[in-house]
Design a protein around this motif. Structure first.
Motif, PDB file in Angstrom:
ATOM      1  N   ILE A  97       0.871  -1.176   0.000  1.00 17.57           N
ATOM      2  CA  ILE A  97       0.000   0.000   0.000  1.00 17.57           C
ATOM      3  C   ILE A  97       0.906   1.223   0.000  1.00 17.57           C
ATOM      4  O   ILE A  97       1.719   1.413   0.905  1.00 17.57           O
ATOM      5  N   LYS A  98       0.763   2.013  -1.063  1.00 14.30           N
ATOM      6  CA  LYS A  98       1.555   3.242  -1.133  1.00 14.30           C
ATOM      7  C   LYS A  98       0.710   4.346  -1.773  1.00 14.30           C
ATOM      8  O   LYS A  98      -0.122   4.080  -2.642  1.00 14.30           O
ATOM      9  N   TYR A 101      -3.055   3.725  -2.184  1.00  9.56           N
ATOM     10  CA  TYR A 101      -3.594   2.705  -3.087  1.00  9.56           C
ATOM     11  C   TYR A 101      -3.020   1.329  -2.765  1.00  9.56           C
ATOM     12  O   TYR A 101      -1.868   1.207  -2.353  1.00  9.56           O
ATOM     13  N   VAL A 102      -3.855   0.301  -2.991  1.00  5.22           N
ATOM     14  CA  VAL A 102      -3.455  -1.080  -2.743  1.00  5.22           C
ATOM     15  C   VAL A 102      -2.906  -1.667  -4.043  1.00  5.22           C
ATOM     16  O   VAL A 102      -3.564  -1.583  -5.093  1.00  5.22           O
ATOM     17  N   TYR A 103      -1.733  -2.271  -3.933  1.00  2.00           N
ATOM     18  CA  TYR A 103      -1.094  -2.910  -5.088  1.00  2.00           C
ATOM     19  C   TYR A 103      -0.977  -4.407  -4.821  1.00  2.00           C
ATOM     20  O   TYR A 103      -0.517  -4.821  -3.762  1.00  2.00           O
ATOM     21  N   CYS A 113      -9.665   0.019  -3.847  1.00  2.00           N
ATOM     22  CA  CYS A 113      -8.213   0.193  -3.889  1.00  2.00           C
ATOM     23  C   CYS A 113      -7.689   1.266  -2.962  1.00  2.00           C
ATOM     24  O   CYS A 113      -6.490   1.328  -2.718  1.00  2.00           O
ATOM     25  N   GLU A 114      -8.533   2.129  -2.434  1.00  2.00           N
ATOM     26  CA  GLU A 114      -8.020   3.199  -1.592  1.00  2.00           C
ATOM     27  C   GLU A 114      -7.798   2.724  -0.155  1.00  2.00           C
ATOM     28  O   GLU A 114      -8.597   1.987   0.383  1.00  2.00           O
ATOM     29  N   ALA A 115      -6.707   3.147   0.418  1.00  2.00           N
ATOM     30  CA  ALA A 115      -6.401   2.840   1.814  1.00  2.00           C
ATOM     31  C   ALA A 115      -5.750   4.078   2.412  1.00  2.00           C
ATOM     32  O   ALA A 115      -4.860   4.665   1.804  1.00  2.00           O
ATOM     33  N   GLY A 118      -0.743   2.681   4.974  1.00  5.67           N
ATOM     34  CA  GLY A 118      -0.235   1.375   4.577  1.00  5.67           C
ATOM     35  C   GLY A 118       0.021   0.441   5.744  1.00  5.67           C
ATOM     36  O   GLY A 118      -0.014  -0.775   5.591  1.00  5.67           O
ATOM     37  N   THR A 122       3.151  -0.961   4.145  1.00  3.72           N
ATOM     38  CA  THR A 122       3.936   0.122   3.547  1.00  3.72           C
ATOM     39  C   THR A 122       5.122  -0.483   2.801  1.00  3.72           C
ATOM     40  O   THR A 122       5.481  -0.045   1.724  1.00  3.72           O
ATOM     41  N   ARG A 139     -11.624   2.023   5.617  1.00  2.48           N
ATOM     42  CA  ARG A 139     -10.164   1.985   5.647  1.00  2.48           C
ATOM     43  C   ARG A 139      -9.554   2.868   6.736  1.00  2.48           C
ATOM     44  O   ARG A 139      -8.505   2.552   7.274  1.00  2.48           O
ATOM     45  N   ARG A 146      -3.257  -4.614   7.994  1.00  2.00           N
ATOM     46  CA  ARG A 146      -2.254  -3.546   8.078  1.00  2.00           C
ATOM     47  C   ARG A 146      -1.723  -3.384   9.495  1.00  2.00           C
ATOM     48  O   ARG A 146      -0.687  -2.756   9.696  1.00  2.00           O
TER      49      ARG A 146
END
Length: 176
Positions: A97-98, A101-103, A113-115, A118, A122, A139, A146
């Protein structure tokens, strides 16, 4: 003649009551064996499931199948408390999470996708063969993968799929 008509009506009513009793007993048995009920504690899944709302858990959902991305699951955390969260990362994937956004495996998720932060994600997290990364829908106010209190969820921690909101009555419905 009148007595036979009354007996006949009585037998019909008795038969109907017996059938209803059998149906209710079977329904209770199925829910008892394959289902469980839990109450949402906290605001982690708001607005999908609010504080104090009851959810029905399908304990058989993952007997033959694995949880999929975006499934809403119930699991026991390390303290033994039942939690409800959404599956984001699957076994073998990397989660990061950066910038909010979640990857997954280096690609940003389009849905959910939003967080806000992280946390542990992170830095890139590699999920092991039976590990899942879960996030709450809220979130900002969610204790989830997390945080060190929840972390990654293992397959043996999962109780089942949270699929129906039971209470309050005005919000009865499927959990998506």
């Amino acid at each position: 003649m009148k007595i036979k008509k009354q007996e006949s009506k009585f037998l019909i009513v008795l038969d109907t009551l017996m059938q209803l009793a059998v149906i209710l007993s079977l329904a209770w048995f199925v829910v008892f064996i394959f289902g469980d009920r839990t109450y949402m504690v906290g605001q982690s899944m708001s607005p999908q499931i609010e504080q104090g709302e009851a959810a029905l858990i399908n304990k058989a959902a993952y007997t033959f199948f694995k949880p999929k991305r975006f499934d809403v699951i119930a699991f026991k955390n390390r303290d033994g408390r039942v939690c409800i969260r959404r599956v984001i990362g699957l076994p073998g994937e990397t989660v990061n999470i950066k910038d909010g956004y979640v990857y997954i495996n280096g690609k940003a998720l389009e849905k959910f996708c939003e967080a806000s932060t992280g946390g542990l994600a992170t830095e890139e997290i590699q999920l092991m063969s039976k590990e899942y990364f879960v996030l709450g829908d809220n979130r900002v106010g969610s204790e989830d993968s997390r945080t060190s209190t929840i972390g990654n969820i293992t397959k043996d921690m999962i109780i089942g799929n949270a699929w129906i909101r039971l209470l309050p009555i005005k919000r009865i419905g499927f959990i998506r």
